[in-house]
Enzyme design. Structure first.
Site, mmCIF file in Angstrom:
data_model
loop_
_atom_site.group_PDB
_atom_site.id
_atom_site.type_symbol
_atom_site.label_atom_id
_atom_site.label_comp_id
_atom_site.label_asym_id
_atom_site.label_seq_id
_atom_site.Cartn_x
_atom_site.Cartn_y
_atom_site.Cartn_z
ATOM 1 N N GLY A 135 -4.794 5.508 3.363
ATOM 2 C CA GLY A 135 -4.357 4.754 4.531
ATOM 3 C C GLY A 135 -5.510 4.249 5.365
ATOM 4 O O GLY A 135 -5.507 3.107 5.831
ATOM 5 N N LYS A 142 0.892 -1.176 0.000
ATOM 6 C CA LYS A 142 0.000 0.000 0.000
ATOM 7 C C LYS A 142 0.921 1.215 0.000
ATOM 8 O O LYS A 142 1.344 1.705 1.051
ATOM 9 C CB LYS A 142 -0.885 -0.023 1.250
ATOM 10 C CG LYS A 142 -2.192 0.727 1.156
ATOM 11 C CD LYS A 142 -2.124 2.182 0.903
ATOM 12 C CE LYS A 142 -1.733 3.080 2.015
ATOM 13 N NZ LYS A 142 -1.576 4.499 1.557
ATOM 14 N N GLU A 159 8.783 2.078 11.096
ATOM 15 C CA GLU A 159 9.870 3.040 10.832
ATOM 16 C C GLU A 159 9.243 4.424 10.908
ATOM 17 O O GLU A 159 8.514 4.835 9.995
ATOM 18 C CB GLU A 159 10.466 2.796 9.436
ATOM 19 C CG GLU A 159 11.143 1.448 9.273
ATOM 20 C CD GLU A 159 12.434 1.317 10.075
ATOM 21 O OE1 GLU A 159 12.924 2.334 10.598
ATOM 22 O OE2 GLU A 159 12.933 0.187 10.191
ATOM 23 N N CYS A 210 13.269 11.505 7.412
ATOM 24 C CA CYS A 210 13.128 11.040 8.794
ATOM 25 C C CYS A 210 14.451 11.164 9.540
ATOM 26 O O CYS A 210 14.480 11.416 10.730
ATOM 27 C CB CYS A 210 12.639 9.604 8.809
ATOM 28 S SG CYS A 210 13.660 8.544 7.769
ATOM 29 N N GLY A 238 -4.275 3.367 -2.616
ATOM 30 C CA GLY A 238 -5.467 3.831 -1.908
ATOM 31 C C GLY A 238 -5.101 4.574 -0.648
ATOM 32 O O GLY A 238 -3.926 4.734 -0.325
ATOM 33 N N GLU A 264 9.073 16.890 15.410
ATOM 34 C CA GLU A 264 9.552 16.685 14.039
ATOM 35 C C GLU A 264 8.833 17.685 13.121
ATOM 36 O O GLU A 264 7.602 17.670 13.014
ATOM 37 C CB GLU A 264 9.246 15.251 13.594
ATOM 38 C CG GLU A 264 9.833 14.949 12.231
ATOM 39 C CD GLU A 264 9.453 13.566 11.718
ATOM 40 O OE1 GLU A 264 8.267 13.200 11.781
ATOM 41 O OE2 GLU A 264 10.350 12.868 11.231
ATOM 42 N N GLY A 306 -4.977 0.733 3.874
ATOM 43 C CA GLY A 306 -4.045 0.447 4.972
ATOM 44 C C GLY A 306 -4.775 -0.193 6.144
ATOM 45 O O GLY A 306 -4.328 -1.195 6.706
#
Ligand code: NAD
Length: 481
Positions: free
Chosen positions: A211, A178, A253, A287, A209, A387, A215
């Site tokens: 999430g 996905k 992750e 990241c 598609g 972040e 997902g």
């Protein structure tokens, strides 16, 4: 009359890749793909729904019955086919990343190359990984975990697909991918690569598609044994929570707020460009970005001057231009997020050394921001703890080496870190005290066999090389009496 060029054509994407075939979407929701350089619609994607996802899971489950029993050599040959098919489309994957994501071409190419290299790296990892160990009357084997759902983020979609796919195939898992819905052009090329690789049907499926639709179905479906996810902490937490109902194996992750410790013996001509590359790579949408630069207070003045002098290498520009250092942000939402953090930094009392609010001059269209460096930052400010996921660097002063280590570790994240200095044993000693999944010494570097992943809120589990393959394996012991 205005001539219509290829750049003005709107592409249409309507198919998924399920059971070895291009399959029309059952889902009917249509999403626009927007070009970040000018905000124009460049593609329309028909998104998949739960039914498309279930079809793909069924195909992967059927294929697992055979693929789950393949030998190392059979898996290695599939990895080689994937490597060949994807290598042939490096230019197309790079162009799609530049076009739909605004990735700076030089960096986009590096990302695609790393993705392609994931296949030989997984082959090597597989070769080195003993899948059977025996002693006395006991035999222990590493078995593929089952059907894996691979969910990726938009900032390096091709790389994440390749990394996860290579590890899963090496382990003998079948997959439903996905990808980020914002990366549909790249995904389209990837689907064509899978077709060209002529894999056994159902081993590798892709459903484009949202999430919370595709997902979420992967996370909830009892026929999916494992989720490997790259993305935000909030979604990672929901996957962990919702996956518990079907006891999913999970690799997450997630985000980072990585420290770069500049030691007092660092040579600034080298160390500052290295620190800025760490901060602004992938236009700051990385990241691993080294967004907290920790500087000995005695060298603060010299560091500020060196930063201002080195900023010419991070010029904002069109992502397709090889001279560009920082491209646009991926979306309006991302543009606004960066602006709100720049405002927050000012309100919190930090000072702007370079950059600031608004569009850079000459780049008023699209989602360009000014690469920004804050000084006089305290590590408890929101700009140093949260972040931002854009080109915003916080310079934080420290008094002693111990304080630098303490500040580096004073974060809910622990993904990546850097140490810059000339005395290598000292740099290694400092690196060994940083609680992050990876620490680089004297600049950004990579090793496809070294594990990648985070401490604390940066995630769960590891990717890359044999560590990545182990994440798709279960252990079985057979004991004879
Ligand atoms: P995101 O969490 O919004 O989305 C990531 C993926 O999850 C997308 O494919 C999305 O469609 C899907 N998703 C969303 N809701 C879901 C749900 N309820 N169930 C299942 N899947 C769902 O993240 P993003 O905005 O795409 O990416 C940015 C984040 O990713 C940043 O926090 C960044 O640090 C992180 N990231 C981490 C790494 C790493 O290797 N640690 C690498 C790149 C990005």
């Amino acid at each position: 009359m205005k001539t219509i060029t290829a750049r003005d054509m709107i592409k249409t994407i309507k198919t998924h890749y399920i059971d070895g075939a291009f399959v029309e979407s059952h889902g009917q929701e249509v999403m626009d793909i927007i070009r970040p350089t000018d905000g124009k619609v460049i593609a329309r994607v028909t998104l998949g729904d739960e039914e498309d996802t279930r079809l793909a899971i069924t195909a992967a489950k059927r294929a697992f019955a055979t693929f789950g029993r393949t030998t190392k050599e059979e898996r290695a040959s599939i990895l080689r086919r994937l490597h060949q098919a994807i290598s042939a489309r490096i230019d197309d994957l790079t162009s799609a990343m530049v076009e739909e994501y605004g990735g700076v071409v030089q960096f986009a190419r590096l990302i695609v190359d790393s993705g392609v290299n994931a296949f030989p790296a997984a082959e090597k990892g597989l070769e080195e990984l003993p899948l059977t160990r025996s002693w006395g009357k006991t035999t222990v084997t590493s078995e593929p975990v089952g059907v894996a759902g691979l969910i990726t983020a938009w900032n390096a979609n091709t790389l994440f697909i390749c990394l996860k796919l290579a590890s899963a195939i090496a382990a003998g898992c079948t997959v439903v991918i996905k990808p980020s819905e914002l990366s549909s052009l790249q995904t389209q090329v990837m689907i064509e690569c899978l077709e060209a690789a002529k894999l056994p049907k159902g081993v590798c499926n892709i459903v484009i598609g949202r999430g919370d639709v595709v997902g979420a179905e992967l996370v909830r479906n009892p026929d999916v044994a494992k989720i490997s996810f790259t993305g935000s902490v909030a979604v990672g937490q929901s996957i962990m929570r919702d996956g518990a109902a079907t006891m999913k194996r999970i690799t997450l992750e997630l985000g980072g707020k990585s420290p770069t410790i500049l030691l007092d013996d660092a040579v600034l001509d080298k160390a500052i460009p290295a620190a800025l590359i760490l901060a602004f790579m992938n236009s700051g949408q990385a990241c691993a970005a080294g967004t907290r630069l920790l500087v000995p207070i005695s060298r603060l003045g010299a560091v500020k001057r060196a930063i201002v002098d080195a900023m010419f290498s991070f010029a904002v520009g069109a992502p397709a231009d090889p001279k560009t250092g920082v491209g646009p942000m991926v979306s309006q939402k991302q543009y606004e997020r960066i602006q709100s953090y720049i405002r927050k930094g000012i309100e919190e009392g930090a000072d702007i050394l370079v950059g600031g609010e608004g569009h850079p001059e000459g780049f008023e269209a699209g989602y360009f921001v000014k690469p920004t460096v804050f000084v006089n930052v305290k590590n408890d400010m929101a700009i140093a703890q949260e972040e931002i996921f854009g080109p915003v660097l916080c310079v934080i002063a420290y008094d002693s080496e111990d304080e630098a280590i303490q500040i580096a570790n004073d974060s809910k994240y622990g993904l990546h870190a850097a140490v810059l200095g000339t005395d290598l044993p000292r740099a290694r000693r400092v690196a060994s005290q940083i609680r992050s999944g990876r620490v680089v010494i004297n600049g950004m570097t990579d090793d496809p066999q070294a594990p990648w992943g985070g401490f604390r809120f940066s995630g769960v589990g590891r990717e890359y090389g044999r560590y990545g393959i182990e994440a798709f394996l279960e252990t079985r012991a057979i004991l004879e009496s």
